[in-house]
Design an enzyme around this catalytic site. Structure first.
Site, mmCIF file in Angstrom:
data_model
loop_
_atom_site.group_PDB
_atom_site.id
_atom_site.type_symbol
_atom_site.label_atom_id
_atom_site.label_comp_id
_atom_site.label_asym_id
_atom_site.label_seq_id
_atom_site.Cartn_x
_atom_site.Cartn_y
_atom_site.Cartn_z
ATOM 1 C CG ASP A 35 100.339 50.263 88.858
ATOM 2 O OD1 ASP A 35 100.529 51.442 89.229
ATOM 3 O OD2 ASP A 35 100.857 49.777 87.839
ATOM 4 N NE ARG A 116 98.799 39.962 82.303
ATOM 5 C CZ ARG A 116 99.855 39.770 83.075
ATOM 6 N NH1 ARG A 116 100.084 38.578 83.606
ATOM 7 N NH2 ARG A 116 100.692 40.742 83.338
ATOM 8 C CG ASP A 145 99.675 42.000 79.972
ATOM 9 O OD1 ASP A 145 99.761 41.030 79.202
ATOM 10 O OD2 ASP A 145 100.614 42.396 80.680
ATOM 11 C CB SER A 197 107.292 47.667 84.221
ATOM 12 O OG SER A 197 106.159 46.870 83.987
HETATM 13 N N1 ARG Z 1 105.652 42.330 75.911
HETATM 14 C C1 ARG Z 1 105.160 41.152 76.553
HETATM 15 C C2 ARG Z 1 103.727 40.917 76.199
HETATM 16 O O1 ARG Z 1 103.068 41.772 75.687
HETATM 17 C C3 ARG Z 1 105.395 41.182 78.057
HETATM 18 C C4 ARG Z 1 104.477 42.116 78.776
HETATM 19 C C5 ARG Z 1 104.783 42.165 80.202
HETATM 20 N N2 ARG Z 1 103.639 42.622 80.941
HETATM 21 C C6 ARG Z 1 103.658 43.513 81.872
HETATM 22 N N3 ARG Z 1 102.552 43.854 82.400
HETATM 23 N N4 ARG Z 1 104.773 44.071 82.273
HETATM 24 O O2 ARG Z 1 103.235 39.841 76.412
#
Ligand code: ARG
Length: 421
Positions: A35, A116, A145, A197
């Site tokens: 990406d 993040r 995120d 992912s």
């Molecule tokens: N579900 C978790 C969260 O919202 C993990 C997210 C993982 N992020 C990703 N971009 N694959 O914090």
């Protein structure tokens, strides 16, 4: 790509979103994956802008950062920054999470959610330092995120604009791979099934996508890349001791370690014993309910050890009260509001309670389980002589108990009689 696809990103909903004429020099949060690599090229073409990349090391296992940097340059980045933020992440983000026993939704220790705001804060610093007007990230429009990153940038740097090309360009994976091929962007793997992912750092790893979206599908073995499957773990249990000072883990098996190394070492031992696999249904902040597979070996040992020690040194009243604040802390962080003042208020409480959280907990690890087996603290509100079934005396008089029971139950007895008498 159709025109409709390429133009979708021009629509603007929030004040901080960049209009095309705002975008001249972009700081791209770059992981080296598909990406953000497609994005690196696409932003240059679409906006006729310069791209500066920032890659942040939060302890993702097995990442080769020189390859990521080389790829950024090769794809036309005018500058590429690599920041090792493991220390700051561990001290300023993971340690407060430990003090708050931070778990969201009964199973998620928040590793991504903690990372993040730090990544976004660094993006702001490097964007300012390198004269960028815009920050770009690779989040989709469906996740948490985007909320965490954009809330951080909008809070810390109101002058900066944001673009999130994946949210607008509506390319699927196949189209991205095709775009990459056309533009000389190296793609790992190829046209076979899309990979999971993944997101990871030193506090854990998540996998999403593929069969994980089928709730009725038990985990395939290949998803576990960090934690040994419990059935493959050693037949011999292993007991580790974790020492805490004021709520902070400081030693493993009697050896004092810096926090990053301690987290990594605990994670390795836990992973070997199959500890920390969580198959999690989660309520995202944007409304979706999803399933994640988590591998969190360090958190699965350290959080229960910390909670146990806290319970030992706290009074019944503190122990009844704190979990509600812990839950609020986890929810704020999950929801992307790291910079919300309530989080600081809660941290002050966490620090106050944790001033007493000093001592050592033994955890026995065996084929996927991590169980508290020993506890020791100079601050334990515990007296073996008082707790034992033996003689009464000292601070505790068994003769006083009937009087206590009479008064303790008084209102409840009166109310019961009113209803049933
Ligand atoms: N579900 C978790 C969260 O919202 C993990 C997210 C993982 N992020 C990703 N971009 N694959 O914090």
């Amino acid at each position: 790509m159709t025109d409709e696809h390429t133009r979708a990103h021009l629509l603007k909903t929030a004040s901080y979103e960049a209009a095309p004429e705002d975008v001249h020099r972009v700081l791209l949060l770059y992981s080296g994956g598909l990406d953000t690599s497609v994005m690196l090229k696409w932003i240059q073409d679409e906006y006729d802008a310069e791209v500066v990349t920032l890659t942040v090391n939060l302890g993702q296992p097995g990442e080769d950062y020189s390859v990521v940097e080389g790829k950024a340059r090769q794809l036309g980045a005018v500058e590429s920054f690599l920041v090792d933020a493991r220390e700051e992440f561990a001290h300023e983000y993971v340690v407060p999470a430990i003090k708050a026993n931070a778990i969201y939704g009964l199973g998620y220790p928040l590793f991504t959610a903690l990372g993040r705001p730090l990544i976004a804060k660094l993006a702001v610093q490097y964007a300012r330092r390198s004269g960028c007007d815009t920050i770009a990230h690779g989040c989709t429009g469906k996740g948490n995120d985007q909320v965490r990153i954009e809330a951080t940038v909008a809070t810390l740097a109101p002058e900066l604009k944001i673009i999130a090309p994946v949210r607008g360009w509506q390319m699927g994976r196949d189209e991205e791979v095709a775009y990459a091929r056309e533009n000389g962007i190296p793609v790992k793997g190829g046209s076979e099934v899309a990979p999971y992912s993944i997101d990871d750092n030193l506090w854990g790893r998540s996998s999403e996508g593929r069969w994980i979206e089928d709730l009725d599908h038990a985990p395939d073995d290949d998803v576990f890349q960090l934690v040994t499957r419990p059935e493959e773990a050693p037949d011999e249990p292993e007991t580790v001791t974790l020492e805490f000072e004021r709520g902070v883990p400081v030693a493993l098996n009697g050896e004092r370690l810096e926090i990053v190394e301690l987290l990594e070492r605990v994670g390795e031992i836990g992973a070997r014993h199959g500890v920390g696999i969580v198959d999690h249904i989660e309520d995202r902040i944007v409304g979706l309910k999803v399933r994640d597979i988590y591998e969190v070996p360090a958190a699965a040992i350290i959080l229960p050890a910390h909670a146990e020690l806290e319970k030992l040194v706290g009074t019944i009243h503190q122990n009844q009260f704190k979990p509600a604040l812990d839950r609020q802390w986890a929810y704020l962080v999950y929801a992307g509001l790291w910079w919300e003042p309530l989080r600081g208020d809660l941290d002050a409480y966490m620090d106050s309670v944790n001033a007493q959280v000093t001592g050592t907990i033994g955890m026995k690890l065996y084929k996927g389980s991590a169980r508290v087996v020993t506890r020791e603290s100079p601050n334990a509100v515990y007296d073996e002589a008082l707790a034992s079934f033996g003689a009464s005396g000292g601070l505790f008089s068994q003769q006083a108990s009937p009087g206590f029971i009479e008064l303790w139950s008084l209102q409840s007895r009166m109310a019961w009689r009113l209803r049933n008498g």
